[in-house]
Write a protein that holds these residues in place. Structure first.
Motif, PDB file in Angstrom:
ATOM      1  N   LEU A  33       0.981  -1.243   0.020  1.00 10.39           N
ATOM      2  CA  LEU A  33       0.090  -0.141   0.118  1.00 10.39           C
ATOM      3  C   LEU A  33       0.992   1.117   0.170  1.00 10.39           C
ATOM      4  O   LEU A  33       2.000   1.406   0.815  1.00 10.39           O
ATOM      5  CB  LEU A  33      -1.032  -0.047   1.257  1.00 10.39           C
ATOM      6  N   LEU A  34       0.429   2.310  -0.782  1.00 13.05           N
ATOM      7  CA  LEU A  34       1.293   3.477  -0.780  1.00 13.05           C
ATOM      8  C   LEU A  34       1.360   4.113   0.476  1.00 13.05           C
ATOM      9  O   LEU A  34       2.492   4.671   0.948  1.00 13.05           O
ATOM     10  CB  LEU A  34       0.402   4.783  -1.541  1.00 13.05           C
ATOM     11  N   LYS A  35       0.534   3.953   1.360  1.00 18.69           N
ATOM     12  CA  LYS A  35       0.294   4.650   2.676  1.00 18.69           C
ATOM     13  C   LYS A  35       1.676   3.907   3.501  1.00 18.69           C
ATOM     14  O   LYS A  35       2.024   4.718   4.578  1.00 18.69           O
ATOM     15  CB  LYS A  35      -0.887   4.718   3.614  1.00 18.69           C
ATOM     16  N   ASN A  36       2.127   2.910   3.125  1.00 15.49           N
ATOM     17  CA  ASN A  36       2.723   2.009   3.944  1.00 15.49           C
ATOM     18  C   ASN A  36       4.240   2.444   3.733  1.00 15.49           C
ATOM     19  O   ASN A  36       5.227   1.747   4.093  1.00 15.49           O
ATOM     20  CB  ASN A  36       2.557   0.666   4.136  1.00 15.49           C
ATOM     21  N   GLN A  37       4.643   2.991   2.455  1.00 12.42           N
ATOM     22  CA  GLN A  37       5.829   3.382   1.688  1.00 12.42           C
ATOM     23  C   GLN A  37       6.477   4.670   2.655  1.00 12.42           C
ATOM     24  O   GLN A  37       5.686   5.521   3.173  1.00 12.42           O
ATOM     25  CB  GLN A  37       5.641   3.445   0.446  1.00 12.42           C
ATOM     26  N   ASN A  38       7.698   4.723   2.530  1.00 16.12           N
ATOM     27  CA  ASN A  38       8.450   5.823   3.043  1.00 16.12           C
ATOM     28  C   ASN A  38       8.269   6.800   1.920  1.00 16.12           C
ATOM     29  O   ASN A  38       7.805   6.733   0.849  1.00 16.12           O
ATOM     30  CB  ASN A  38       9.880   5.377   3.395  1.00 16.12           C
ATOM     31  N   LYS A  39       8.780   7.957   2.298  1.00 16.91           N
ATOM     32  CA  LYS A  39       8.902   9.253   1.650  1.00 16.91           C
ATOM     33  C   LYS A  39       9.522   8.986   0.328  1.00 16.91           C
ATOM     34  O   LYS A  39       9.168   9.557  -0.803  1.00 16.91           O
ATOM     35  CB  LYS A  39       9.501  10.447   2.350  1.00 16.91           C
ATOM     36  N   GLU A  40      10.575   8.506   0.262  1.00 18.47           N
ATOM     37  CA  GLU A  40      11.658   8.366  -1.138  1.00 18.47           C
ATOM     38  C   GLU A  40      10.816   7.555  -2.018  1.00 18.47           C
ATOM     39  O   GLU A  40      10.507   7.826  -3.206  1.00 18.47           O
ATOM     40  CB  GLU A  40      12.918   7.882  -0.832  1.00 18.47           C
ATOM     41  N   ILE A  41      10.009   6.357  -1.513  1.00 20.36           N
ATOM     42  CA  ILE A  41       9.425   5.238  -2.273  1.00 20.36           C
ATOM     43  C   ILE A  41       8.468   6.105  -2.910  1.00 20.36           C
ATOM     44  O   ILE A  41       7.859   6.114  -4.160  1.00 20.36           O
ATOM     45  CB  ILE A  41       9.108   4.347  -1.849  1.00 20.36           C
ATOM     46  N   ILE A  42       7.498   6.742  -2.208  1.00 22.39           N
ATOM     47  CA  ILE A  42       6.409   7.437  -2.508  1.00 22.39           C
ATOM     48  C   ILE A  42       6.631   8.424  -3.430  1.00 22.39           C
ATOM     49  O   ILE A  42       5.923   8.610  -4.697  1.00 22.39           O
ATOM     50  CB  ILE A  42       5.605   8.322  -1.074  1.00 22.39           C
ATOM     51  N   LYS A  43       7.401   9.174  -3.520  1.00 22.92           N
ATOM     52  CA  LYS A  43       8.102  10.124  -4.460  1.00 22.92           C
ATOM     53  C   LYS A  43       8.122   9.625  -5.623  1.00 22.92           C
ATOM     54  O   LYS A  43       7.957  10.156  -6.782  1.00 22.92           O
ATOM     55  CB  LYS A  43       9.286  10.953  -4.060  1.00 22.92           C
ATOM     56  N   LEU A  44       9.083   8.456  -5.861  1.00 26.27           N
ATOM     57  CA  LEU A  44       9.333   7.812  -7.137  1.00 26.27           C
ATOM     58  C   LEU A  44       8.006   7.148  -7.462  1.00 26.27           C
ATOM     59  O   LEU A  44       7.667   7.115  -8.864  1.00 26.27           O
ATOM     60  CB  LEU A  44      10.431   6.442  -6.619  1.00 26.27           C
ATOM     61  N   LEU A  70      -2.275  14.782  -9.251  1.00 27.44           N
ATOM     62  CA  LEU A  70      -1.286  15.077  -8.193  1.00 27.44           C
ATOM     63  C   LEU A  70      -1.907  15.753  -6.967  1.00 27.44           C
ATOM     64  O   LEU A  70      -1.560  15.397  -5.848  1.00 27.44           O
ATOM     65  CB  LEU A  70      -0.115  16.053  -8.882  1.00 27.44           C
ATOM     66  N   SER A  71      -2.966  16.594  -7.258  1.00 36.06           N
ATOM     67  CA  SER A  71      -3.324  17.404  -6.062  1.00 36.06           C
ATOM     68  C   SER A  71      -4.395  16.162  -5.302  1.00 36.06           C
ATOM     69  O   SER A  71      -4.383  16.064  -3.976  1.00 36.06           O
ATOM     70  CB  SER A  71      -4.446  18.309  -6.519  1.00 36.06           C
ATOM     71  N   ALA A  72      -4.968  15.221  -5.867  1.00 35.26           N
ATOM     72  CA  ALA A  72      -5.740  14.351  -5.263  1.00 35.26           C
ATOM     73  C   ALA A  72      -4.633  13.364  -4.536  1.00 35.26           C
ATOM     74  O   ALA A  72      -5.305  12.897  -3.275  1.00 35.26           O
ATOM     75  CB  ALA A  72      -6.352  13.405  -6.326  1.00 35.26           C
ATOM     76  N   ILE A  73      -3.839  12.910  -5.067  1.00 35.05           N
ATOM     77  CA  ILE A  73      -2.850  12.205  -4.415  1.00 35.05           C
ATOM     78  C   ILE A  73      -1.992  12.649  -3.151  1.00 35.05           C
ATOM     79  O   ILE A  73      -2.223  12.180  -2.051  1.00 35.05           O
ATOM     80  CB  ILE A  73      -1.626  11.511  -5.117  1.00 35.05           C
ATOM     81  N   ASN A  74      -1.909  14.109  -3.401  1.00 34.65           N
ATOM     82  CA  ASN A  74      -1.431  14.873  -1.926  1.00 34.65           C
ATOM     83  C   ASN A  74      -2.708  14.801  -0.939  1.00 34.65           C
ATOM     84  O   ASN A  74      -2.262  14.750   0.201  1.00 34.65           O
ATOM     85  CB  ASN A  74      -1.323  16.454  -2.617  1.00 34.65           C
ATOM     86  N   ARG A  75      -3.715  15.095  -1.277  1.00 34.99           N
ATOM     87  CA  ARG A  75      -4.898  14.887  -0.294  1.00 34.99           C
ATOM     88  C   ARG A  75      -5.039  13.673   0.517  1.00 34.99           C
ATOM     89  O   ARG A  75      -5.295  13.470   1.565  1.00 34.99           O
ATOM     90  CB  ARG A  75      -6.127  15.272  -1.059  1.00 34.99           C
ATOM     91  N   HIS A  76      -5.002  12.617  -0.465  1.00 38.69           N
ATOM     92  CA  HIS A  76      -5.086  11.382   0.203  1.00 38.69           C
ATOM     93  C   HIS A  76      -4.147  10.957   1.287  1.00 38.69           C
ATOM     94  O   HIS A  76      -4.214  10.501   2.288  1.00 38.69           O
ATOM     95  CB  HIS A  76      -5.044  10.322  -1.107  1.00 38.69           C
ATOM     96  N   LEU A  77      -2.784  11.305   0.847  1.00 38.56           N
ATOM     97  CA  LEU A  77      -1.730  11.071   1.976  1.00 38.56           C
ATOM     98  C   LEU A  77      -1.903  11.750   3.058  1.00 38.56           C
ATOM     99  O   LEU A  77      -1.649  11.460   4.166  1.00 38.56           O
ATOM    100  CB  LEU A  77      -0.447  11.282   1.151  1.00 38.56           C
ATOM    101  N   LYS A  81      -2.333   9.019   5.847  1.00 44.79           N
ATOM    102  CA  LYS A  81      -0.862   8.934   6.442  1.00 44.79           C
ATOM    103  C   LYS A  81      -0.622   9.406   7.637  1.00 44.79           C
ATOM    104  O   LYS A  81      -0.092  10.715   7.444  1.00 44.79           O
ATOM    105  CB  LYS A  81       0.115   8.787   5.232  1.00 44.79           C
ATOM    106  N   PRO A  82      -0.620   9.162   8.845  1.00 46.70           N
ATOM    107  CA  PRO A  82      -0.535   9.899  10.102  1.00 46.70           C
ATOM    108  C   PRO A  82       0.766  10.585  10.211  1.00 46.70           C
ATOM    109  O   PRO A  82       0.879  11.721  10.614  1.00 46.70           O
ATOM    110  CB  PRO A  82      -0.518   8.796  11.113  1.00 46.70           C
ATOM    111  N   ASP A  83       1.836   9.966   9.747  1.00 44.44           N
ATOM    112  CA  ASP A  83       3.271  10.589   9.845  1.00 44.44           C
ATOM    113  C   ASP A  83       3.359  11.299   8.482  1.00 44.44           C
ATOM    114  O   ASP A  83       4.724  11.883   8.326  1.00 44.44           O
ATOM    115  CB  ASP A  83       4.209   9.625   9.873  1.00 44.44           C
ATOM    116  N   TRP A  84       2.461  11.534   7.606  1.00 47.60           N
ATOM    117  CA  TRP A  84       2.765  12.293   6.568  1.00 47.60           C
ATOM    118  C   TRP A  84       2.517  13.951   6.727  1.00 47.60           C
ATOM    119  O   TRP A  84       1.423  14.360   6.767  1.00 47.60           O
ATOM    120  CB  TRP A  84       1.794  11.844   5.429  1.00 47.60           C
ATOM    121  N   HIS A  85       3.682  14.492   6.748  1.00 53.73           N
ATOM    122  CA  HIS A  85       3.434  16.127   7.074  1.00 53.73           C
ATOM    123  C   HIS A  85       3.948  16.981   5.633  1.00 53.73           C
ATOM    124  O   HIS A  85       4.454  17.914   5.949  1.00 53.73           O
ATOM    125  CB  HIS A  85       4.218  16.648   8.454  1.00 53.73           C
ATOM    126  N   TYR A  86       3.969  16.258   4.640  1.00 59.78           N
ATOM    127  CA  TYR A  86       4.418  16.983   3.425  1.00 59.78           C
ATOM    128  C   TYR A  86       3.622  17.346   2.341  1.00 59.78           C
ATOM    129  O   TYR A  86       2.232  17.045   2.401  1.00 59.78           O
ATOM    130  CB  TYR A  86       5.487  15.911   2.716  1.00 59.78           C
TER     131      TYR A  86
END
Length: 208
Positions: A33-44, A70-77, A81-86
């Motif tokens: 799942l995307l939400k279980n990936q780290n920042k670098e993997i999500i970016k990729l 891109l905006s939709a994915i940003n809102r979703h994360l 994703k609790p630790d997602w502050h980006y």
């Protein structure tokens, strides 16, 4: 009501794009799942998705749709994703994603790939027919409001989103007629940046 309608559309838009991305991830064998990936993997993965996703018919999405994605994915994360502050739109935090996506959009514009389809304008007869509707009766306050919005859309070539965000300050009454100030892109190369300026559209007064 209008605000609630916009919020509902935003939710549907987000869910729709996440469904498309989930299907794409399965196709490319990204099972985690995307939400279980780290920042670098999500970016990729986001960059790969935006650069590789196509419609079910195998055709490219429009540039506007990809920006929307891109905006939709940003809102979703940010929502799941609790630790997602980006913010995926942050060009400093996600410089490689920005450069790849910006380059893709500019290349698509240059090659006229994924252009939004234009629609035929209304004929004079069709406009006259619409103006005869009771809901556009300018003798009532609500009818006059709808009548005004209709003429703004015809003469000012406004789009749906522009009507929602229209401010009274954008409409100026002058001795030479009404002026509509529209926000438009300046030097649009098709990328992510949107430098805005006011485009003035004049509505000539009725002839005596």
């Amino acid at each position: 009501l209008a605000k609630g309608h916009i919020l509902d559309n935003t939710v549907r838009n987000t869910e729709g794009w996440i469904k498309i991305m989930d299907e794409w991830r399965l196709d490319v064998k990204y099972n985690k799942l995307l939400k279980n990936q780290n920042k670098e993997i999500i970016k990729l993965h986001v960059a790969q998705f935006l650069c590789g996703v196509t419609t079910k018919k195998g055709k490219p999405y429009s540039r506007a749709s990809l920006k929307n994605a891109l905006s939709a994915i940003n809102r979703h994360l940010q929502n799941i994703k609790p630790d997602w502050h980006y913010n995926l739109h942050d060009r400093n935090e996600f410089s490689s994603l920005y450069e790849q996506f910006d380059g893709l959009l500019k290349d698509m514009k240059k090659k006229e790939i994924g252009e939004s389809k234009s629609t035929d304008g209304l004929t004079t007869k069709e406009i006259q027919h619409i103006l005869n509707y009771k809901v556009l009766d300018s003798n009532t306050s609500l009818g006059l409001l709808k009548w005004s919005f209709f003429w703004i859309s015809i003469l000012g070539a406004t789009r749906g989103g522009e009507h929602v965000n229209l401010h009274i300050s954008q409409i100026v009454d002058t001795p030479n007629g009404i002026m509509l100030k529209k926000n438009q892109q300046k030097n649009d190369q098709g990328g992510l940046d949107e430098s805005q300026f006011d485009l003035i559209i004049s509505f000539s007064p009725d002839l005596p």
